[in-house]
Design an enzyme around this catalytic site. Structure first.
Site, mmCIF file in Angstrom:
data_model
loop_
_atom_site.group_PDB
_atom_site.id
_atom_site.type_symbol
_atom_site.label_atom_id
_atom_site.label_comp_id
_atom_site.label_asym_id
_atom_site.label_seq_id
_atom_site.Cartn_x
_atom_site.Cartn_y
_atom_site.Cartn_z
ATOM 1 N N LYS A 1 0.821 -1.209 0.000
ATOM 2 C CA LYS A 1 0.000 0.000 0.000
ATOM 3 C C LYS A 1 0.863 1.270 0.000
ATOM 4 C CE LYS A 1 -4.033 -2.224 0.723
ATOM 5 N NZ LYS A 1 -3.651 -3.623 0.813
HETATM 6 C C1 LIG Z 1 -4.224 -4.767 0.342
HETATM 7 C C2 LIG Z 1 -3.390 -5.982 0.279
HETATM 8 C C3 LIG Z 1 -3.648 -6.993 -0.651
HETATM 9 C C4 LIG Z 1 -4.822 -6.945 -1.593
HETATM 10 O O1 LIG Z 1 -4.675 -5.939 -2.567
HETATM 11 P P1 LIG Z 1 -5.959 -5.403 -3.354
HETATM 12 O O2 LIG Z 1 -5.461 -4.286 -4.166
HETATM 13 O O3 LIG Z 1 -6.937 -4.974 -2.300
HETATM 14 O O4 LIG Z 1 -6.472 -6.546 -4.134
HETATM 15 C C5 LIG Z 1 -2.792 -8.077 -0.703
HETATM 16 N N1 LIG Z 1 -1.758 -8.191 0.157
HETATM 17 C C6 LIG Z 1 -1.491 -7.240 1.067
HETATM 18 C C7 LIG Z 1 -0.348 -7.425 1.995
HETATM 19 C C8 LIG Z 1 -2.283 -6.103 1.157
HETATM 20 O O5 LIG Z 1 -2.006 -5.159 2.065
#
Ligand SMILES: *Cc1c(COP(=O)(O)O)cnc(C)c1O
Length: 496
Positions: free
Chosen positions: A112
């Protein structure tokens, strides 16, 4: 050429990139999408010579056409700096015959950060451009990682406040500690008695609440979103797929033009949608392999063409993927429907009313590039162990879901096209699940004691993001019922 954004639910919507970023969600409840996906103009050979920052500019300028070169370059320079613990920003690591794209080298050690370290800069810039005088209130629901990454990005940013709701018992202890120790006078972190979908639904309702918007405006506030429904989150994510492709060419893993599969551990469908956008821009991506955990709504959707959220919500060791309503899927559905906002709207209304919808056979045709599968909890743990035992490489449970699904794909298809797995979190964020998978004897130790154990086993250094929160004081104690989220927001803003 200028690129505008429209809504997945109302084709009359036509706004600039900066307006779409500021607004977050369209008034009609739809998501902003580019009216067309731009094509990359530089040849592949040229990508390999660019730094992450330079490539970011080349990709993002095509989507954010109302930002000047100077504005965009400044945002990029401020985002991708020494908050990342490697100059490469998103390095590739090879283990067990596959390459992992490590997206966890930023401030909060999850992918993120790739988008949320730049979003605050884009948003402040967008506010200036659109002469917004009001304070921007970032309202976010988190399944664990978005919350901290958004807090880190927006803490003490002048002209903004940030409110984060997380499911009280639905995040890892380290994720929780990261959030409740957040400093910054403009921050509020609240646990809700409910799961992530309830938190997300509560946030969406507040965005759609006109009387709340009026009360906010009267007090000098306006909402925006840092969730992956914000187009300002999606666009920066397209970059690392271009970068990964360039990296694979540079490492002589593939030749320019050769297809490359990507595997993405998926929850809200933002990350894999960014990969799909990269493909549509001209990156020679082959299959988009969508990996789910036991909340396998997407697997079922790819298999049957029916999206059905009517099922038990399962808490897994990959909490950031514990999601039954993958918000960003709406952007793909809109595309599959031939950019027909009315058709998409009907499906989303069905989802709202009945919890499910079915797409037509013609729309299913458009899913050819995708492959979906899932990993059970036992398979996820076994994958962490297998990768560790084979290569000494430790992956987190989200990445392990992806690695497991990739093995299933290979077995089924016998396809050995070169592949990159998006590694979305540092194993240090999920030490208990990881250490239990590796040696099974972790139950008596605290999550932080396990951090040191993991450092020993993996022969890696404990990330700064973990050291910082070990002893930090808890600053946010608040918990509320899912039904009281609005009251909590009103109280924080003093508009009750
Ligand atoms: C948010 C997240 C995901 C999923 O990603 P999306 O874009 O919501 O599909 C997968 N792994 C981690 C560690 C995340 O923080």
């Amino acid at each position: 050429m200028d690129l505008y954004y429209t809504s997945t639910r109302d084709r009359r919507e036509h706004v600039t990139a900066s307006a779409a970023i500021l607004q977050g969600l369209s008034k009609d409840g739809g998501l902003f999408v580019p009216e067309s996906i731009p094509r990359l103009t530089l040849p592949i050979e040229a990508w390999t010579k660019l730094s992450y920052q330079e490539l970011s500019y080349e990709v993002m300028k095509l989507f954010l056409t109302d930002f000047t070169e100077d504005e965009l370059k400044t945002c990029i320079a401020r985002a991708y700096d020494d908050k990342f613990d490697t100059a490469e920003i998103a390095p590739l690591k090879k283990a067990g015959g596959v390459s992992y794209l490590e997206l966890f080298h930023g401030a909060t050690i999850a992918f993120k950060d790739m988008a949320l370290s730049i979003l605050p800069h884009l948003m402040i810039c967008a506010a200036k451009k659109n002469r917004v005088e009001r304070e921007i209130v970032i309202l976010t629901a988190t399944s664990g990682d978005t919350g901290k990454a958004a807090l880190a990005g927006f803490a003490d940013v002048t002209g903004t406040r940030i409110i984060v709701f997380y499911p009280k018992d639905g995040v890892s202890p380290i994720q929780k500690q990261q959030m409740v120790t957040q400093r910054g006078a403009n921050t509020l972190v609240v646990g809700i008695e409910g799961n992530f979908d309830q938190a997300q639904t509560g946030v969406k309702q507040m965005f759609a609440d006109n009387s709340l918007a009026e009360a906010m405006a009267a007090n000098g506030f306006q909402f925006s979103s840092a969730n992956s429904i914000n187009i300002g989150r999606l666009v920066p994510q397209v970059v690392y797929y271009v970068y990964a492709y360039a990296g694979m060419v540079k490492a002589n893993e593939i030749k320019a033009g050769e297809p490359l599969h990507v595997v993405v551990p998926t929850g809200n469908f933002g990350n894999i949608l960014a990969a799909s956008y990269a493909k549509q821009m001209g990156v020679p991506i082959g299959k988009l392999i969508c990996a789910s955990n036991e909340n396998k709504v997407l697997f079922d959707f790819f298999r049957t063409g029916t999206y059905d959220r009517n099922r038990a919500f399962i808490l897994t060791s990959s909490p950031s993927m514990d999601i039954l309503i993958s918000s960003n899927l709406e952007r793909l559905i809109y595309q599959l429907a031939g950019q027909d906002a009315a058709a998409n709207r009907r499906l989303m209304e069905e989802l709202n009313a009945c919890g499910s919808y079915q797409i037509s056979d013609a729309m299913r045709e458009g899913l050819r590039d995708f492959y979906g599968n899932y990993a059970s909890e036992a398979e996820t743990a076994a994958t962490i162990r297998r990768v560790y035992e084979m290569d000494g490489y430790v992956i987190d449970p989200h990445t392990a879901v992806a690695a497991c699904v990739y093995e299933k794909y290979k077995k089924e298809s016998r396809d050995d096209t070169k592949t990159v797995i998006a590694s979305t979190a540092s194993p240090y964020k999920f030490t208990r699940s990881v250490m239990t998978a590796i040696d099974g004897h972790s139950d008596v130790m605290s999550d932080f004691a396990l951090v040191d154990e993991l450092a020993k086993r993996s022969q890696t250094n404990v990330p700064k993001a973990i050291e910082e929160i070990r002893e930090a004081e808890v600053l946010h104690h608040q918990v509320c019922a899912a039904s009281d989220m609005k009251k909590t927001v009103e109280a924080f803003l003093g508009i009750a």
